[in-house]
Design a protein around this motif. Structure first.
Motif, PDB file in Angstrom:
ATOM      1  N   SER A 462     -88.664 -55.728   9.137  1.00  0.00           N
ATOM      2  CA  SER A 462     -88.953 -56.409  10.402  1.00  0.00           C
ATOM      3  C   SER A 462     -90.340 -57.046  10.380  1.00  0.00           C
ATOM      4  O   SER A 462     -90.536 -58.157  10.891  1.00  0.00           O
ATOM      5  CB  SER A 462     -88.849 -55.415  11.563  1.00  0.00           C
ATOM      6  N   PHE A 483     -94.191 -54.796  20.070  1.00  0.00           N
ATOM      7  CA  PHE A 483     -93.576 -54.428  18.786  1.00  0.00           C
ATOM      8  C   PHE A 483     -94.452 -54.875  17.626  1.00  0.00           C
ATOM      9  O   PHE A 483     -94.747 -54.105  16.700  1.00  0.00           O
ATOM     10  CB  PHE A 483     -92.188 -55.057  18.681  1.00  0.00           C
ATOM     11  N   ASP A 542     -84.497 -53.108  16.213  1.00  0.00           N
ATOM     12  CA  ASP A 542     -85.471 -54.198  16.068  1.00  0.00           C
ATOM     13  C   ASP A 542     -85.034 -55.175  14.988  1.00  0.00           C
ATOM     14  O   ASP A 542     -85.067 -56.394  15.175  1.00  0.00           O
ATOM     15  CB  ASP A 542     -86.857 -53.626  15.720  1.00  0.00           C
ATOM     16  N   MET A 723     -87.369 -55.671  22.108  1.00  0.00           N
ATOM     17  CA  MET A 723     -88.002 -55.117  20.916  1.00  0.00           C
ATOM     18  C   MET A 723     -88.683 -53.799  21.266  1.00  0.00           C
ATOM     19  O   MET A 723     -89.287 -53.655  22.336  1.00  0.00           O
ATOM     20  CB  MET A 723     -89.030 -56.099  20.346  1.00  0.00           C
TER      21      MET A 723
END
Length: 841
Positions: A462, A483, A542, A723
């Motif tokens: 991610s 996030f 995510d 997120m």
């Protein structure tokens, strides 16, 4: 599009082969190498036809029709050529009975002479009257073989489990080779040698057990002769009747047919009309189901403890005893344990009984090892909604599949078939986990990570995507700023140290996941097992949002999906099985009702134990009352498979002796305790109530009326993305001098209720033993361990005993064990725990 076959005008909307259209219109064209799930092979040449305007004969199995085509299927020249071809095939196949004028008079004698090794004719063959070759000889009208016969004198292979291989009966149609290679993706068998010496075999002539065979039975199902024969029925006459049902041994819910001969239950075969499994199965459903349903360890009648001993009792005596005892305990003193192998109806009635009569909330309603359950819980916690219902066909439609720490070939072989479908049409596969797997050989990228580092791998992917993408691409996503900030201190150097994968490898995988239109994340219980299970799911969500990926959570047991939904409807603050077991250890409960095959800590405080089971498990003799449950194929109950598809069992088998469906047992107990709200007479009554009270099951009462249309759980169509900031400061568990190995726990599906397959069936034990402790051969040599030696694994949490299974290709520094609920119910939380190895006794 119009074509003519033997003068009959036929219309078709899409291009098909001549053979397909002929079969659809009941025009018989003989064939031996063609099979519905296989691509045309044109090997046997028996399906030849004449097409106007084309010189000579053409194979109908591979010739696609064209508008205006005129086809003849049975002219004298075709008949002559087919007979000549069939004669050549029979020169290497025992043919005496096939062309014998008196073959119809042998029926009264054949049963006693079939039990021989060397098959020289149909009456000696275990496939007699089940054989495609017999039918083709009859249809073609062959009465003699003009060419000299040759007996190939191959060895008959009988050492492998479940089926025998007699290639003296093989006609080299290639069906078995192709289904193993093209449909199952395994290529365990192939054609070896050339010319007259050609035969089907394994690499270097190894047994199937040593060649990677999964004993799915697909090769046996497609074999047109007796070359591949199921051992369990080789001396039985062909079935006369079959009943449709669903296999209850995993979460796929494969459609199967229960075969009967004069009322005797013969075996289970895959239903050709199956939807979820599309004509495929696994070793459990194809070969094992028959034996466990007829196990000698079945419990057939109630038992009641009298004078310190369990004794047979009547249902009235047993239910009276349970009713009287339960009334003497307070709600908080009673615990209830349900099973993901119960029917939906049984689970609903059980929960209703606990809520209304026992008034206890001490019931396991949270499954820590269910991907669906954990994803749903984390989603609710963060106000997220993601689609978790899917069809297995959708897996085959993905452009990229990311297989996360899941031994898919062992746990859910039919899911692997769908993954193989995707790969066959060009999809890319990325595999990730601390162990190597069969799927790695087809993977475009293998991410071999440190044990317990799954969450940090997903966080690293991610981070790669978030930092390498355009600044505005995700800025509007809810929670993206927090996030991204949570990963600021998580440098790629730290990521590499934690997970064991370089930033370049991460970048490569991230690019593949991000740039493709259809990306699927496939995960099972191995992924969500502790440690860091919550962080794993947060990282998964995510990554799914950043890559716009579909999540495919693969459940384990037959009704795990239905269990998740039903249990969650009855409680806003559910308890897990682990919390119930912890309460048992502390002595918090005085009475326990269990319908799950769980090893129980009964040494503290339990005064009254009620067991609902179909088999004599390891703790049934400690019970005060044992209530015998019917197995699922003896009921009209329903289960929900991993897709969310609601499936009816259709009771293909009769109830054995005095056993009863779980819902009926609880209903009768509720009546004994004075309730008038459990007056169900059949499963349909319960389904009607479920449809009214449980939104996800709104359509369940239509399961019988919509036979040709699938019934699914009602989906939550709302999608809410957000997120989630990740706490990546946690660390993976480290080995040390005292405990130098990482333990990886694999969820073992090889059980049904209290029946452990490898303990019940010798042939299954040969294939896969739940006692195996797998390790690298070099690691084992340090402790003077050899294959099959007893082993003890010890950690700070306890010890596990098993049998050594050694492999040179297995990673060093890691050992694996199978987890069964019957043993060490909390062992799944030991995943990645450091352990030491010792020789057992």
């Amino acid at each position: 599009m119009k074509i003519h076959i033997d003068g009959k005008e036929i219309k078709t909307k899409r291009p098909k082969t001549i053979l397909e259209i002929a079969r659809e219109n009941k025009i018989d064209i003989p064939s031996l190498c063609d099979y519905s799930v296989l691509e045309p092979f044109t090997g046997c040449r028996l399906c030849i036809v004449e097409v106007e305007g084309i010189k000579g004969f053409v194979p109908s199995c591979s010739t696609v029709v064209e508008d205006g085509m005129k086809v003849r299927t049975n002219t004298p020249s075709i008949q002559k050529m087919r007979k000549n071809i069939l004669e050549l095939i029979l020169t290497e196949h025992p043919s005496g009975c096939l062309i014998c004028e008196e073959k119809n008079d042998c029926d009264e004698h054949k049963s006693t002479i079939r039990k021989v090794d060397e098959v020289t004719g149909c009456v000696l063959c275990p496939n007699n009257k089940r054989c495609d070759l017999q039918k083709v000889v009859q249809d073609v009208g062959l009465e003699q073989v003009s060419f000299p016969s040759v007996y190939r004198d191959f060895e008959i292979y009988k050492d492998d489990p479940f089926f025998d291989r007699n290639y003296n009966l093989c006609i080299l149609c290639g069906r078995c080779v192709r289904v193993c290679r093209d449909v199952r993706g395994l290529s365990v068998i192939s054609f070896i040698n050339r010319g007259a010496d050609t035969v089907v075999g394994t690499s270097l002539g190894k047994p199937l057990l040593d060649s990677g065979c999964q004993f799915c039975g697909a090769c046996v199902d497609v074999c047109p002769t007796g070359a591949l024969t199921e051992k369990a029925i080789k001396y039985d006459d062909p079935s006369e009747q079959h009943k449709e049902s669903v296999c209850p041994l995993c979460s796929i819910g494969c459609a199967v047919e229960f075969k009967f001969q004069k009322g005797k239950f013969l075996n289970v075969e895959v239903s050709p009309a199956s939807t979820a499994n599309q004509g495929q199965a696994c070793v459990r459903g194809r070969f094992v189901l028959r034996d466990i349903l007829q196990s000698e360890n079945r419990i057939h009648r109630p038992y009641l403890r009298k004078n310190q001993h369990l004794e047979e009792a009547t249902w009235k005596e047993a239910l009276d005893a349970v009713s009287q005892e339960l009334k003497s305990y307070k709600p908080e003193q009673i615990a209830v344990i349900t099973s993901t192998q119960m029917s939906c109806e049984g689970l609903y009635v059980f929960n209703k009984f606990a809520e209304q009569l026992l008034k206890t909330d001490h019931i396991n309603r949270k499954n820590l090892f269910s991907p669906v359950s954990l994803i749903s819980e984390i989603s609710r916690k963060h106000d997220i909604a993601v689609p978790l219902l899917f069809k297995l066909d959708e897996i085959a439609e993905q452009d990229v599949l990311f297989l996360l720490d899941t031994p898919i070939l062992e746990s859910n072989p039919v899911v692997w078939v769908r993954i193989w479908d995707a790969l066959s049409r060009g999809a890319k596969l990325i595999t990730a986990g601390p162990l190597g797997s069969f799927a790695d050989r087809f993977s475009s990228q293998i991410l071999r990570i440190n044990p317990g580092a799954e969450a940090f791998l997903l966080a690293g992917l991610s981070k790669q995507i978030a930092e390498k993408s355009k600044a505005k691409q995700f800025s509007s996503e809810k929670g993206f700023k927090d996030f991204k900030k949570s990963l600021d201190e998580f440098s790629f150097e730290k990521i590499e140290k934690k997970i064991g994968v370089s930033p370049d490898e991460l970048k490569k995988a991230a690019q593949v996941l991000k740039k493709n239109k259809k990306t699927g994340l496939v995960l099972g219980t191995g992924f969500v097992s502790q440690p860091n299970s919550e962080l794993k799911v947060q990282s998964l969500l995510d990554l799914a949002f950043l890559t716009d990926s579909r999540i495919f959570p693969v459940s384990t047991e037959c009704n795990a999906r239905g269990w998740d939904v039903i249990q969650s409807e009855f409680s806003d603050n559910p308890k897990s099985l682990q919390s119930i077991l912890q309460g048992l250890r502390k002595g918090s409960y005085k009475a326990l009702i269990t319908a799950a095959p769980v090893s129980l800590p009964l040494h503290k405080g339990i005064e009254f134990l009620v067991v609902l089971d179909s088999y004599k498990g390891q703790y049934w003799e400690e019970a005060d009352v044992v209530l015998p449950c019917s197995v699922l194929p003896e009921t009209q109950g329903t289960i929900v498979n991993t897709e969310g598809r609601i499936q009816c069992l259709n009771s293909p088998l009769n109830v054995q002796e005095e056993s009863k469906p779980d819902w009926r047992i609880i209903s009768e107990l509720a009546k004994k305790m004075g309730s008038k709200d459990f007056s169900y007479t059949r499963e349909q009554d319960i389904r009607r109530e479920m449809a009214q009270n449980l939104p996800a099951f709104k359509d369940i009462d239509q399961i019988k009326t919509r036979r040709k249309k699938a019934v699914f759980l009602r989906p939550n169509t709302e999608i809410r993305k957000k997120m989630i900031p990740l706490d990546v400061s946690r660390d993976t568990q480290k080995t040390n001098a005292k405990y130098p190995f990482h333990l990886i726990v694999i969820n073992c599906l090889d059980h049904y209720q209290s029946c452990v397959l490898s303990e019940e069936i010798v042939e299954f034990e040969m294939f896969r033993n739940s006692q195996w402790i797998k390790m690298n051969t070099g690691d084992a040599q340090k402790y003077d361990l050899k294959q099959g030696d007893p082993v003890i694994l010890e950690s700070e949490r306890g010890q596990v005993k098993g049998t050594a299974l050694l492999s040179n290709s297995f990673p060093q520094g890691i050992v694996t064990v199978f987890w069964l609920p019957q043993r060490h119910p909390e062992m799944m939380s030991w995943n990645s725990t450091p352990v030491k190895i010792a020789r057992g006794k």
